[in-house]
Design a protein around this motif. Structure first.
Motif, short mmCIF file in Angstrom:
data_model
loop_
_atom_site.label_atom_id
_atom_site.label_comp_id
_atom_site.label_asym_id
_atom_site.label_seq_id
_atom_site.Cartn_x
_atom_site.Cartn_y
_atom_site.Cartn_z
N GLN A 178 50.65 42.37 27.83
CA GLN A 178 51.63 41.33 27.49
C GLN A 178 50.97 40.22 26.65
O GLN A 178 51.48 39.83 25.60
CB GLN A 178 52.20 40.73 28.78
CG GLN A 178 53.69 40.59 28.75
CD GLN A 178 54.27 39.94 30.02
OE1 GLN A 178 53.60 39.80 31.05
NE2 GLN A 178 55.54 39.57 29.94
N SER B 22 55.03 32.91 30.07
CA SER B 22 55.87 34.11 30.02
C SER B 22 55.17 35.32 30.63
O SER B 22 55.77 36.38 30.81
CB SER B 22 56.23 34.44 28.56
OG SER B 22 55.08 34.91 27.86
N ARG C 23 53.70 37.80 33.23
CA ARG C 23 53.92 38.12 34.64
C ARG C 23 53.02 39.26 35.08
O ARG C 23 53.35 40.03 35.95
CB ARG C 23 55.40 38.42 34.90
CG ARG C 23 56.26 37.14 34.88
CD ARG C 23 57.66 37.39 35.40
NE ARG C 23 58.44 38.21 34.52
CZ ARG C 23 58.83 39.46 34.79
NH1 ARG C 23 58.50 40.03 35.93
NH2 ARG C 23 59.57 40.13 33.93
N MET C 24 51.87 39.38 34.41
CA MET C 24 50.90 40.39 34.85
C MET C 24 49.50 39.81 34.78
O MET C 24 49.24 38.90 34.00
CB MET C 24 51.03 41.67 34.02
CG MET C 24 50.86 41.50 32.52
SD MET C 24 51.28 43.02 31.59
CE MET C 24 49.99 44.15 32.13
N LYS C 25 48.64 40.35 35.63
CA LYS C 25 47.30 39.79 35.75
C LYS C 25 46.28 40.91 35.85
O LYS C 25 46.47 41.88 36.58
CB LYS C 25 47.22 38.93 37.02
CG LYS C 25 46.45 37.63 36.83
CD LYS C 25 46.53 36.76 38.08
CE LYS C 25 45.63 37.28 39.18
NZ LYS C 25 45.91 36.74 40.51
N TYR C 26 45.20 40.74 35.10
CA TYR C 26 44.08 41.69 35.18
C TYR C 26 43.33 41.43 36.48
O TYR C 26 42.99 40.29 36.78
CB TYR C 26 43.16 41.47 33.98
CG TYR C 26 41.90 42.28 33.98
CD1 TYR C 26 41.89 43.59 33.51
CD2 TYR C 26 40.70 41.73 34.44
CE1 TYR C 26 40.72 44.33 33.50
CE2 TYR C 26 39.53 42.47 34.43
CZ TYR C 26 39.55 43.77 33.97
OH TYR C 26 38.39 44.50 33.96
#
Lengths: 325, 251
Positions: A75, A184, A186-189
């Motif tokens: 993203q 914006s 909504r994902m995380k490593y």
């Protein structure tokens, strides 16, 4: 005159070799459509990688940093790259078809309203534009496509474009804050469970020794590994033995695994399903060792040895080791 | 939890695919069709996630001609609750059009998760899930190897990537694409097949969904892959080494 943007890939401040295959593709594209190329690099702490990208003839190296790019996520990286493509007015965007390239690049295309051709193996002129050649149906068919949008996005298969040589000169580095809307995301490593190996990368190795179900059990895979180590090669595997949990996922060669094109590929106890052949048919010299003379792997092998691998492998490894002396 | 899952109808991955003699397309005589193997894994993952969440609904979508209802029925026989067929000439679509059709369906259906195969084994493009996620502004986890729910609001996903297994966390709604080792898809049971015949299947079209199907990527031809020259059989290890050193010059 066209502007081409190469999307570079780095992991922890280290440039991937596949990026230099994308540079070669960009040079070929520039031959067809005119103009030159820039390189976009995204992440954090990129000074060294940006410097490493300066001798390849790019008009500029765009070093895009943002704390939201500290861990890779599709993203955030897609936002950074798409903004760079807009800012440079790129008409062509080129990335390597690595796992990150496959993950991010379609999102870049969507943000640019661009059509995208995946896993391209060759570029050619076509009616004032570009035709992209790409494998379909596990490489049993090569399709030619054209892209109808103003911006065209491609990923290229690294094994089909040699690693670019430095061309001298020094491209200017343009360092700026990457355009990322952190709110914006909504994902995380979280992390990477890396397969540690002293062997060369499967996709870069000039020798690959792969094992299949003919090895009968996981412990016998050491026969494959010993030969690979004797030749300084990488180790690959068929889907069957990866599914069986004998070896890491990362070793799978095939339509849905890694595509390799080494100088020497040795298939040990691999029958040669079309999905496997799709990943290694481009190898320069293929050797198959299998006791089943009817195995489809022999149809693509330059040298076939119909024999019991348990007898052959120790002998082959020992004799090659003594040749090297 | 509500999950939307795709079921693409493709040529059987084990059938030999060849071009027509005039190279205008694929010779489909004597070729079987079935659900894309990565979509089967997505269907299985959808059913398992709903089980793990305790309750929910799975909706299966296919885009294609009326034959694609077979893949929808198969997914419903495996356990999906209802189906949507978007009637279109699948051969005339590109990945972008498919993603925009699915995005339009997501706007209507409001799923928590969309599950798709990472690629279809015919076109091998590996784009639709990523395009869909971007069109919706959602996070994505491609090449999923393991999915663990974090309550009902998100998931931690392990992904198969170059060099190992990457872990990411994401919050719903999200797009997840499946890799080979995520699960072993179940077979449809006979009672499942009987039940599937009565499950609701809605038919719609791209134009009813307000999606323009004009192509961004267009096919302009095909060619067969280069043939490898016939190889030779060697009888002994010594002969093999001699060939590799003397003839191929690779050792």
């Amino acid at each position: 005159m066209a502007t081409i943007l190469v999307l570079a890939e780095q992991h922890g401040g280290k440039l991937t070799r596949a990026t230099l295959s994308a540079v070669t593709a960009a040079r070929q594209l520039a031959q067809i459509v005119g103009g030159g190329f820039d390189i976009a690099l995204a992440g954090t702490g990129l000074d060294a990688v940006a410097a490493a990208l300066t001798p390849y003839g790019a008009g500029a190296v765009h070093q895009l940093e943002h704390e939201a790019l500290a861990g890779y996520t599709a993203q955030a990286y897609a936002q950074a790259f798409a903004s760079a493509a807009k800012a440079t007015g790129a008409q062509y965007v080129v990335a390597a078809a690595t796992s990150n390239g496959k993950d991010t690049t379609p999102r870049v295309a969507a943000r640019l309203g661009a059509g995208m051709a995946s896993d391209v193996v060759a570029l050619s002129a076509h009616g004032g534009g570009v035709a992209y050649k790409r494998p379909m149906w596990a490489g049993n068919v090569l399709g030619h496509v054209k892209i109808n949008t103003a911006v065209q996005v491609v990923t290229v298969r690294p094994t089909e474009f040699p690693v670019a040589e430095a061309s001298g000169g020094a491209s200017p580095i343009q360092k700026s804050a990457a355009s990322v809307d952190a709110g914006s995301l909504r994902m995380k490593y979280v992390g990477l469970d890396k397969v540690e190996s002293s062997r060369p990368e499967l996709t870069d190795a000039s020798v690959v020794i792969s094992g299949g179900r003919g090895l009968k059990e996981a412990s016998n895979f050491k026969l494959v590994e010993k030969l690979a180590d004797t030749l300084g090669g990488a180790v690959g595997a068929s889907r069957a033995v990866v599914d069986a949990g004998w070896v890491p996922n990362d070793w799978q060669v095939g339509q849905t695994g890694k595509v390799v094109a080494p100088k020497l590929y040795v298939a040990v106890g691999i029958s040669g399903a079309i999905q496997h052949l799709a990943g290694m048919k481009g190898s320069k010299t293929i050797v198959a060792i299998n006791k089943d003379a009817e195995a489809p792997i022999f149809q693509v092998a330059d040298y076939g040895l119909v024999s019991d691998l348990f007898g052959v492998m120790p002998e082959l490894t020992e004799k090659l080791a003594s040749r090297k002396g | 939890m509500k999950i939307l899952v795709t079921a693409k109808r493709v040529t059987d991955p084990d059938s030999k695919i060849q071009l027509k003699p005039d190279r205008s397309g694929i010779n489909l005589d004597n070729v079987d069709f079935k659900m894309n193997p990565f979509c089967e894994i997505a269907v299985e993952a959808a059913l398992q996630l709903v089980d793990a969440a305790g309750d929910g609904e799975t909706v299966v979508v296919a885009i294609g001609d009326s034959d694609a209802t077979k893949e929808i029925r198969t997914a419903m026989a495996m356990g999906c609750d209802r189906g949507i067929l978007v009637e279109a000439d699948e051969a005339q679509l590109d990945s972008d059009a498919v993603a925009r059709v699915l995005a339009a369906i997501c706007v209507k259906e409001k799923p928590d998760v969309v599950l798709l195969g990472k690629q279809a084994i015919d076109g091998d493009s590996n784009q639709v899930g990523q395009l869909l996620a971007e069109y919706l502004g959602w996070p994505q986890a491609t090449f999923a190897y393991k999915i663990a729910l974090n309550g009902t609001s998100g998931a931690t996903v392990q992904r198969e990537v170059d060099g190992g297994v990457e872990t990411i966390s994401l919050s719903f709604p999200a797009v997840i694409t499946t890799d080979l080792r995520l699960n072993e898809p179940r077979y449809a049971s006979l009672p499942g097949i009987m039940k599937a015949k009565k499950k609701p299947l809605e038919e719609t079209t791209a134009s009813a969904l307000g999606v323009d199907l004009s192509l961004k990527v267009e096919s302009i031809g095909f060619e067969p892959p280069p043939a490898r020259k016939a190889g030779v059989k060697v009888k002994t290890v010594d002969e093999l080494i001699e060939k590799l050193a003397g003839e191929a010059k690779v050792i």
